[in-house]
Design a protein around this motif. Structure first.
Motif, PDB file in Angstrom:
ATOM      1  N   ALA A   1       0.865  -1.179   0.000  1.00 32.33           N
ATOM      2  CA  ALA A   1       0.000   0.000   0.000  1.00 32.33           C
ATOM      3  C   ALA A   1       0.897   1.223   0.000  1.00 32.33           C
ATOM      4  CB  ALA A   1      -0.913  -0.003   1.217  1.00 32.33           C
ATOM      5  N   ARG A   2       0.588   2.190  -0.857  1.00 34.11           N
ATOM      6  CA  ARG A   2       1.404   3.390  -0.997  1.00 34.11           C
ATOM      7  C   ARG A   2       0.521   4.625  -0.863  1.00 34.11           C
ATOM      8  NH1 ARG A   2       5.881   0.935  -2.150  1.00 34.11           N
ATOM      9  NH2 ARG A   2       5.871  -0.935  -3.420  1.00 34.11           N
ATOM     10  N   GLY A   3       1.040   5.637  -0.179  1.00 34.08           N
ATOM     11  CA  GLY A   3       0.261   6.832   0.101  1.00 34.08           C
ATOM     12  C   GLY A   3       0.603   8.003  -0.795  1.00 34.08           C
ATOM     13  N   ILE A   4      -0.430   8.694  -1.232  1.00 33.20           N
ATOM     14  CA  ILE A   4      -0.296   9.929  -2.001  1.00 33.20           C
ATOM     15  C   ILE A   4      -0.773  11.048  -1.082  1.00 33.20           C
ATOM     16  CG2 ILE A   4      -1.058  11.225  -4.033  1.00 33.20           C
ATOM     17  CD1 ILE A   4      -1.679   8.416  -5.314  1.00 33.20           C
ATOM     18  N   ILE A   5       0.172  11.858  -0.617  1.00 34.91           N
ATOM     19  CA  ILE A   5      -0.130  12.924   0.332  1.00 34.91           C
ATOM     20  C   ILE A   5       0.338  14.235  -0.283  1.00 34.91           C
ATOM     21  CG2 ILE A   5       0.250  13.765   2.669  1.00 34.91           C
ATOM     22  CD1 ILE A   5       1.056  10.721   3.266  1.00 34.91           C
ATOM     23  N   LEU A   6      -0.613  15.059  -0.651  1.00 35.35           N
ATOM     24  CA  LEU A   6      -0.326  16.299  -1.361  1.00 35.35           C
ATOM     25  C   LEU A   6      -0.672  17.520  -0.515  1.00 35.35           C
ATOM     26  CD1 LEU A   6      -1.905  15.321  -4.798  1.00 35.35           C
ATOM     27  CD2 LEU A   6       0.538  15.674  -4.375  1.00 35.35           C
ATOM     28  N   ASP A   7       0.086  18.590  -0.743  1.00 36.14           N
ATOM     29  CA  ASP A   7      -0.221  19.915  -0.219  1.00 36.14           C
ATOM     30  C   ASP A   7       0.097  20.868  -1.360  1.00 36.14           C
ATOM     31  OD1 ASP A   7      -0.669  22.220   1.177  1.00 36.14           O
ATOM     32  OD2 ASP A   7       1.038  21.997   2.541  1.00 36.14           O
ATOM     33  N   GLY A   8      -0.904  21.105  -2.205  1.00 29.73           N
ATOM     34  CA  GLY A   8      -0.662  21.833  -3.447  1.00 29.73           C
ATOM     35  C   GLY A   8       0.235  20.995  -4.328  1.00 29.73           C
ATOM     36  N   GLU A   9       1.346  21.561  -4.803  1.00 25.97           N
ATOM     37  CA  GLU A   9       2.304  20.814  -5.620  1.00 25.97           C
ATOM     38  C   GLU A   9       3.382  20.144  -4.776  1.00 25.97           C
ATOM     39  OE1 GLU A   9       3.837  23.091  -8.905  1.00 25.97           O
ATOM     40  OE2 GLU A   9       1.919  22.998  -9.962  1.00 25.97           O
ATOM     41  N   GLN A  10       3.319  20.319  -3.478  1.00 27.77           N
ATOM     42  CA  GLN A  10       4.233  19.619  -2.575  1.00 27.77           C
ATOM     43  C   GLN A  10       3.676  18.222  -2.312  1.00 27.77           C
ATOM     44  OE1 GLN A  10       6.882  22.003  -2.875  1.00 27.77           O
ATOM     45  NE2 GLN A  10       7.330  21.136  -0.877  1.00 27.77           N
ATOM     46  N   ILE A  11       4.560  17.234  -2.283  1.00 28.38           N
ATOM     47  CA  ILE A  11       4.158  15.858  -2.037  1.00 28.38           C
ATOM     48  C   ILE A  11       5.125  15.258  -1.020  1.00 28.38           C
ATOM     49  CG2 ILE A  11       5.482  15.005  -4.036  1.00 28.38           C
ATOM     50  CD1 ILE A  11       3.182  12.877  -4.381  1.00 28.38           C
ATOM     51  N   LEU A  12       4.582  14.443  -0.141  1.00 24.64           N
ATOM     52  CA  LEU A  12       5.413  13.756   0.850  1.00 24.64           C
ATOM     53  C   LEU A  12       5.945  12.474   0.223  1.00 24.64           C
ATOM     54  CD1 LEU A  12       6.547  13.618   3.729  1.00 24.64           C
ATOM     55  CD2 LEU A  12       4.430  12.437   4.398  1.00 24.64           C
TER      56      LEU A  12
END
Length: 172
Positions: free
Chosen positions: A25-36
């Motif tokens: 399982a892989r997470g997509i965590i975005l804050d605008g164009e910033q990604i973790l």
């Protein structure tokens, strides 16, 4: 969950022999164009945080566990399926010839502040660390690594494909 892509590693002539299926399982965590993402010094690449699902573990529970371990994420919520990326790769361990890797990707939200990570010893040895980075910079970095580095890992093509798809579908 929708199939995003199915690939067969170039070293494999055919999908034959003993096959081990591994789910992640892989997470997509975005804050605008910033990604973790996770930066791994050994492979000089950026990857989505996440990892293997334990036997009997539900995908979302595994996602939460992996995000906490790898990034220190807190209050993981609003988990939504994004898609499945499957690949067949050589398996260089006892008893199997091929690994069928199923990467289930999920969008989610976390609290802004990250806590302590709980990396496994091999992740520490590989120089893995969580970073917030502009997604376009991460893509350019991975593409440069694919083009010029001999130390790239087998997952960089998957990760770069996923990052580009995230831009196309979630940031457009």
């Amino acid at each position: 969950m929708r199939l995003l892509k199915s690939t067969i590693h170039p070293e494999l002539q055919a999908i034959s022999g003993s096959v081990f299926t591994r789910q992640a399982a892989r997470g997509i965590i975005l804050d605008g164009e910033q990604i973790l993402l996770l930066y791994t010094e050994r492979y000089h690449d950026y990857t989505l945080p996440g990892g293997g699902i334990d036997e009997g573990e539900e995908l979302r529970a595994g996602l939460i566990r992996e995000l906490q371990e790898e990034t220190g994420a807190k209050n993981i919520r609003h988990i939504q399926g994004f898609g499945l990326y499957e690949e067949y790769r050589p398996w260089h361990k006892h008893s199997y010839d091929i690994v069928h890797m199923e990467s289930y990707c999920f969008r989610c939200t976390i609290d802004e502040e990250l806590g302590a990570t709980g990396f496994e010893s091999h992740e520490i040895e590989n120089g893995m660390k969580p970073v917030w980075i502009n997604i376009h910079d991460a893509i350019a970095h991975n593409e440069e690594t694919m083009a010029t580095s001999e130390k790239k890992g087998m997952s960089i093509e998957r990760e770069t494909f996923l990052l580009k798809l995230i831009v196309e579908e979630l940031l457009a």
